[in-house]
Design a protein around this motif. Structure first.
Motif, short mmCIF file in Angstrom:
data_model
loop_
_atom_site.label_atom_id
_atom_site.label_comp_id
_atom_site.label_asym_id
_atom_site.label_seq_id
_atom_site.Cartn_x
_atom_site.Cartn_y
_atom_site.Cartn_z
N GLY A 26 26.65 90.36 65.34
CA GLY A 26 27.63 90.27 66.41
C GLY A 26 27.53 89.02 67.28
N MET A 27 26.64 88.10 66.92
CA MET A 27 26.50 86.86 67.69
C MET A 27 27.40 85.77 67.11
N THR A 28 27.51 84.67 67.85
CA THR A 28 28.36 83.56 67.43
C THR A 28 27.49 82.37 67.03
N VAL A 29 27.79 81.79 65.87
CA VAL A 29 27.10 80.57 65.44
C VAL A 29 27.76 79.38 66.11
N ALA A 30 27.01 78.71 67.00
CA ALA A 30 27.57 77.55 67.71
C ALA A 30 27.39 76.27 66.89
N TYR A 31 26.28 76.17 66.16
CA TYR A 31 26.00 74.93 65.42
C TYR A 31 24.87 75.22 64.43
N VAL A 32 24.96 74.60 63.26
CA VAL A 32 23.88 74.69 62.27
C VAL A 32 23.41 73.28 61.93
N ALA A 33 22.10 73.04 62.10
CA ALA A 33 21.48 71.79 61.66
C ALA A 33 20.58 72.11 60.48
N PRO A 91 25.61 79.46 46.58
CA PRO A 91 26.51 80.61 46.85
C PRO A 91 26.53 81.03 48.31
N HIS A 92 25.42 80.81 49.03
CA HIS A 92 25.39 81.27 50.42
C HIS A 92 26.31 80.44 51.30
N VAL A 93 26.51 79.16 50.98
CA VAL A 93 27.43 78.33 51.76
C VAL A 93 28.87 78.72 51.46
N GLN A 94 29.17 78.97 50.18
CA GLN A 94 30.51 79.39 49.82
C GLN A 94 30.83 80.74 50.48
N HIS A 95 29.87 81.67 50.45
CA HIS A 95 30.06 82.99 51.04
C HIS A 95 30.30 82.89 52.55
N LEU A 96 29.49 82.06 53.21
CA LEU A 96 29.63 81.92 54.66
C LEU A 96 30.96 81.28 55.03
N ALA A 97 31.37 80.25 54.29
CA ALA A 97 32.64 79.58 54.58
C ALA A 97 33.82 80.53 54.40
N GLU A 98 33.73 81.43 53.43
CA GLU A 98 34.84 82.35 53.15
C GLU A 98 34.88 83.52 54.13
N ASN A 99 33.75 83.84 54.74
CA ASN A 99 33.70 85.05 55.58
C ASN A 99 33.46 84.79 57.05
N VAL A 156 27.78 65.21 58.69
CA VAL A 156 28.30 65.94 59.84
C VAL A 156 29.71 66.40 59.52
N GLY A 157 30.02 67.63 59.88
CA GLY A 157 31.34 68.20 59.60
C GLY A 157 31.36 69.65 60.02
N THR A 158 31.96 70.49 59.20
CA THR A 158 32.02 71.93 59.49
C THR A 158 31.60 72.70 58.25
N ILE A 159 31.37 73.99 58.41
CA ILE A 159 30.93 74.82 57.28
C ILE A 159 32.00 74.86 56.18
N PRO A 200 34.11 84.20 60.85
CA PRO A 200 35.30 84.46 61.67
C PRO A 200 35.92 83.18 62.22
N GLU A 201 35.12 82.13 62.36
CA GLU A 201 35.66 80.85 62.82
C GLU A 201 34.81 79.72 62.25
N ASP A 202 35.46 78.58 62.00
CA ASP A 202 34.75 77.42 61.49
C ASP A 202 33.77 76.91 62.57
N PHE A 203 32.62 76.40 62.17
CA PHE A 203 31.67 75.87 63.17
C PHE A 203 31.07 74.57 62.66
#
Length: 486
Positions: free
Chosen positions: A350-357, A372-380, A24-27, A382-385
């Motif tokens: 244009g939607m917001t990711v509230a949580y990823v399980a 690579p997809h986790v690194q890409h998502l973390a770098e791009n 458990v943590g953040t992206i 708009p807000e940590d989730f």
């Protein structure tokens, strides 16, 4: 990782890839821990459900046409054979192909756990060949055969000396791994060691690793547009076709979890380049992926021309519908690759990711690099989730949905989406892995979401008439209450 194709067994995902089923943590934290190599698994003191890699092996291997799969196990472990073969027969019928793959079990019983069942396995192998004359026989192990230390390799080697077809062992004892995707790797290892031949020549096709080839026509047309043929594996492939995958221009995939072992194995063993970018989901994923394909196989100009044509058709339509989806909050529950790649598509729309399980998480792939997809998502992003690795634990998922109260739940694996609907949350079960592939399907995915959230009467009416098994006490707890410390 060095591939040992002279061995009949491979390490589990936990051993090879540092995979975890509890986190458990953040992206951003997850991406950093993957890069640093210090991600640790958090076990649970209570689990509600699980899957095993042996079931994954039977299901995925059965995509290949006209082979025999022998499950060296008690009869219950082969119970899914009938629905599995029904599904594959229907997939073959959609392409007007014959499908004669069979799944058999050795029906191990209690005395076999004391005296062994090698004689029964040997008899089953030879009787299977006599009755069905398959193109190959794959012998899958089980928890029982593993616990008693059955020498399956010796029995298989004996049969291989006699029968004129490949006879290949697959070591997939269910207790070996907590990550069912280890079964994908076991199948790939069996194909690499028992089926694939060294290349005779380089041929003009790419290997596309996927599940059910639902987008086959579009993908074949897309690669034809850049002058390349396509071999989609393993659905509806034959053993003869698979024996030549070493002659491909490149290996590509719809899912990093699915293709890591075969793609990296073909690259390291036979020099077939494996495309390691983010996967072709959504607009950004598709363009990054297809441009890398073009670079690797020398079709850059053709790829750019294709992208320009497709963008002109679909981007205006995608931009128009984004305005209607803007601000929707989404919770996702999916496998290790799709969870974070679909989250990227959610943000693109244009939607917001509230949580990823995520059902499990691989800290790295078989080339040693973090996903690579986790690194890409973390770098791009708009807000940590928030992110958790929840291993399909529905009691945790309902807690998450109750806490975050999203506008929509996106799932891969139908057993979770029904619980969200019972809780009153609109849900989409993304069984089709190509639902967000490329421009056209990204647009249709956006239209599907718009349709799903416009009329919510089904969820409202159903949830009003159902009493869920969880109490207010559980909903007031953290969803990770039953995790153990790192």
């Amino acid at each position: 990782m060095a591939f040992k194709l002279d061995a009949t067994t491979i390490g589990t995902r936990e051993e090879r890839l540092g995979s975890v089923v509890g986190y458990v943590g953040t992206i951003k934290d997850l991406a950093e821990r993957s890069r640093c190599g210090n991600l640790k698994n958090r076990g649970r003191c209570f689990s509600q459900s699980s899957s095993c890699d042996a079931g994954c092996v039977l299901g995925y291997l059965s995509h290949i046409r006209d082979i025999a799969i022998i499950n060296h196990a008690p009869s219950g472990c082969t119970a899914a054979a009938s629905p599995t073969l029904t599904t594959q027969t229907q997939l073959a019928a959609k392409r007007n192909l014959s499908y004669d793959t069979v799944i058999l079990g050795t029906d191990m019983k209690e005395p076999d756990t004391i005296f062994g069942a090698a004689a029964g396995l040997r008899e089953t192998i030879f009787e299977t060949y006599r009755r069905y004359t398959p193109a190959a026989i794959f012998v899958a192990t089980s928890c029982v055969s593993g616990i008693i230390g059955e020498d399956v390799d010796a029995t298989v080697a004996e049969a291989r000396e006699t029968l004129p077809i490949p006879v290949v062992p697959i070591h997939c004892e269910g207790f070996r791994s907590q990550v069912w995707a280890t079964g994908f790797d076991a199948v790939d290892h069996a194909i690499l060691t028992g089926v694939v031949k060294p290349p005779r020549e380089k041929r003009n096709f790419v290997v596309f690793k996927n599940f059910n080839e639902s987008a086959r026509d579009d993908i074949v047309e897309m690669f034809a547009a850049i002058g390349v043929d396509t071999m989609m594996v393993y659905s509806n492939t034959t053993l003869e076709e698979l024996s030549h995958v070493s002659e491909a221009l490149a290996t590509v995939s719809i899912c990093g979890t699915l293709a890591s072992y075969l793609g990296n194995g073909l690259e390291q063993t036979y020099g077939v380049p494996y495309i390691k970018t983010i996967n072709p989901l959504g607009v950004a994923g598709f363009e990054v992926w297809f441009r890398e394909v073009g670079r690797v196989i020398g079709r850059e100009a053709e790829v750019e021309a294709y992208i320009e044509r497709e963008r002109a058709v679909y981007i205006p339509q995608i931009e128009a519908i984004k305005e209607k989806l803007k601000g929707l909050r989404v919770v996702l529950g999916m496998g290790s690759s799709f969870a974070f790649q679909v989250a990227r598509v959610v943000q693109e729309l244009g939607m917001t990711v509230a949580y990823v399980a995520s059902w499990h998480y691989d800290s790295r792939y078989d080339d040693g690099s973090p996903p690579p997809h986790v690194q890409h998502l973390a770098e791009n992003t708009p807000e940590d989730f928030r992110v958790s690795v929840a291993d399909q634990q529905n009691f945790e998922l309902l807690n998450i949905l109750n806490t975050y109260k999203p506008d929509l739940y996106l799932a891969r694996h139908g057993g979770t989406s029904v619980w969200a609907i019972k809780q009153g949350v609109p849900a989409i079960f993304m069984a089709d892995e190509f639902l967000t592939f490329g421009y056209k399907r990204t647009l249709s995915f956006a239209q599907l979401i718009l349709d799903r959230i416009t009329n919510r009467s089904f969820e409202k009416n159903l949830s009003a008439r159902i009493k869920l098994p969880y109490t207010d006490w559980w909903y007031k707890q953290e969803n990770t209450l039953l995790y153990k410390a790192e």
